[in-house]
Design a protein around this motif. Structure first.
Motif, PDB file in Angstrom:
ATOM      1  N   ASP A 168      68.028  77.624 -43.264  1.00  0.00           N
ATOM      2  CA  ASP A 168      68.526  77.749 -41.893  1.00  0.00           C
ATOM      3  C   ASP A 168      70.032  77.940 -41.861  1.00  0.00           C
ATOM      4  N   ALA A 169      70.776  77.223 -42.715  1.00  0.00           N
ATOM      5  CA  ALA A 169      72.235  77.333 -42.721  1.00  0.00           C
ATOM      6  C   ALA A 169      72.668  78.765 -42.993  1.00  0.00           C
ATOM      7  N   GLU A 170      71.981  79.417 -43.915  1.00  0.00           N
ATOM      8  CA  GLU A 170      72.295  80.816 -44.232  1.00  0.00           C
ATOM      9  C   GLU A 170      72.046  81.720 -43.024  1.00  0.00           C
ATOM     10  N   ARG A 171      70.944  81.496 -42.328  1.00  0.00           N
ATOM     11  CA  ARG A 171      70.589  82.349 -41.193  1.00  0.00           C
ATOM     12  C   ARG A 171      71.498  82.069 -39.996  1.00  0.00           C
ATOM     13  N   ILE A 172      71.840  80.812 -39.785  1.00  0.00           N
ATOM     14  CA  ILE A 172      72.756  80.484 -38.688  1.00  0.00           C
ATOM     15  C   ILE A 172      74.104  81.155 -38.909  1.00  0.00           C
ATOM     16  N   ALA A 173      74.599  81.101 -40.144  1.00  0.00           N
ATOM     17  CA  ALA A 173      75.872  81.752 -40.451  1.00  0.00           C
ATOM     18  C   ALA A 173      75.781  83.260 -40.212  1.00  0.00           C
TER      19      ALA A 173
END
Length: 386
Positions: free
Chosen positions: A374-379
């Motif tokens: 999720d962190a990758e996609r949010i960024a």
């Protein structure tokens, strides 16, 4: 070739002769002279044209063999003596045999094979699946989608959302889709047709793009984002990316190829050892497909005048869902003016959770996720919103 040494002494080697008609061995002396393999013993005296003799590749262990016409053969248990005689009188081993006798060469060959298989697994299979999927006729893909949808009948039921709420979602998505289609038409690009189905399901907050263009949106997804049609349009734009890239057909091709390969290796596709590499393979390829669909959704949202930041809201709600579970999906009371009942319960529960619970959740959830973190996609979506 003559079998004479440098001193002129004729080189011979002892062997056992089998005539091909009985199992009785005959002790003989063998030499090569003037293109003839001469075989001499107490009970045997014959010669065979050297050109008709077959010399099997030698192995590291075991007897040495020469195959003669009419099923006869020569065998020698003294491998060193036979090898020396053959090397001096017949011919030396080829480079293939030399490599087979070298553990370094064998290890290098195994490593090269593993690297080749890995390259095919990581790059070759996705490329093949993509090329095959793009060439599947639309009619065939539609039939596949109908079969998949029929298989989901036990998991999906008619939506329980109010009719006006469903119509609002469909109208908002139709507006986004029309704006996207007009923008793409300017560049001469067609948008693949889709059909939106809102369904109650046991799979929780989710949306699925099936082969053929059917997009399933679950009631729980609507509840998760509190009926925010802009966020739901972002979800559907992501699924449109799967449809546009025909990821559903690619997945079916990959499953077919991986299934055939693992069944050949293990002999039983239903076994655990066969299904593990298949599952891991699909987890990897799903991450690749999700990244493509994320990138596609950004273009769809921009065409519709919606900021990609709505997808950040989606992941924030998913984070709450992971922490609070089904409580987050409880609808708000009809006369409520504040947050939904589930959101209030979730925030209350948050105060009681410990940091240890958070770490356990992250350790369990992210290790086997098929989607990118999720962190990758949010960024990614935050950067796209700038």
């Amino acid at each position: 070739m003559d079998d004479s040494s440098a001193s002129g002494t004729v080189v011979r080697v002892s062997a056992r002769y089998f005539d091909g008609r009985s199992t009785r061995p005959h002790t003989v002396q063998v030499r090569l002279a003037q293109g003839q393999l001469q075989i001499d013993g107490e009970t045997v005296r014959t010669q065979v044209p050297a050109a008709q003799v077959q010399w099997p590749e030698r192995t590291r262990h075991g007897p040495r063999v020469a195959r003669l016409p009419d099923g006869a053969s020569l065998q020698s248990l003294d491998a060193d003596a036979w090898d020396a005689w053959r090397r001096d009188t017949v011919h030396a081993d080829g480079w293939v045999v030399a490599l087979q006798q070298s553990w370094r060469a064998v290890a290098a060959s195994v490593l090269a094979l593993v690297l080749l298989l890995a390259a095919g697994y990581v790059w070759g299979l996705p490329w093949l699946a993509r090329e095959v999927a793009q060439r599947v006729p639309d009619g065939l893909e539609d039939q596949v989608g109908e079969v998949v949808l029929a298989q989901l009948d036990d998991m999906v039921k008619p939506s329980r959302l109010p009719a006006d709420q469903q119509r609002a979602i469909e109208a908002a998505w139709d507006d986004v889709l029309q704006r996207h289609q007009k923008a793409q038409a300017v560049h001469g690009r067609a948008v693949r047709p889709t059909q939106l189905l809102i369904r109650e399901s046991e799979i929780g907050p989710n949306a699925l793009a099936l082969p053929g263009g059917t997009i399933l949106l679950t009631d729980d997804m609507v509840r998760l984002v509190q009926n925010d049609t802009r966020v739901l349009s972002g979800v559907l734009a992501h699924e449109l990316g799967h449809v546009q890239h025909r990821h559903g057909m690619q997945t079916l091709v990959q499953i077919g190829v991986l299934g055939a390969a693992t069944s050949l290796v293990w002999g039983d596709f239903s076994g655990l050892l066969a299904t593990v590499p298949l599952w891991l393979g699909q987890a990897h390829y799903s991450r690749q497909a999700e990244r493509e669909a994320d990138a596609h959704s950004v273009g769809v949202l921009r065409d519709a005048g919606i900021s990609p930041a709505v997808m950040v809201t989606l992941f924030e709600r998913f984070e709450l869902f992971r922490r609070c579970g089904d409580d987050l999906l409880k609808p708000a009371a009809p006369d409520a003016k504040g947050p939904a009942e589930g959101t209030q319960a979730c925030h209350k529960a948050e105060k009681q959770k410990t940091g240890q619970d958070d770490r356990q959740e992250a350790a369990w959830g992210l290790g086997f996720a098929s989607h990118p973190a999720d962190a990758e996609r949010i960024a990614f979506f935050r950067a796209a919103a700038r």
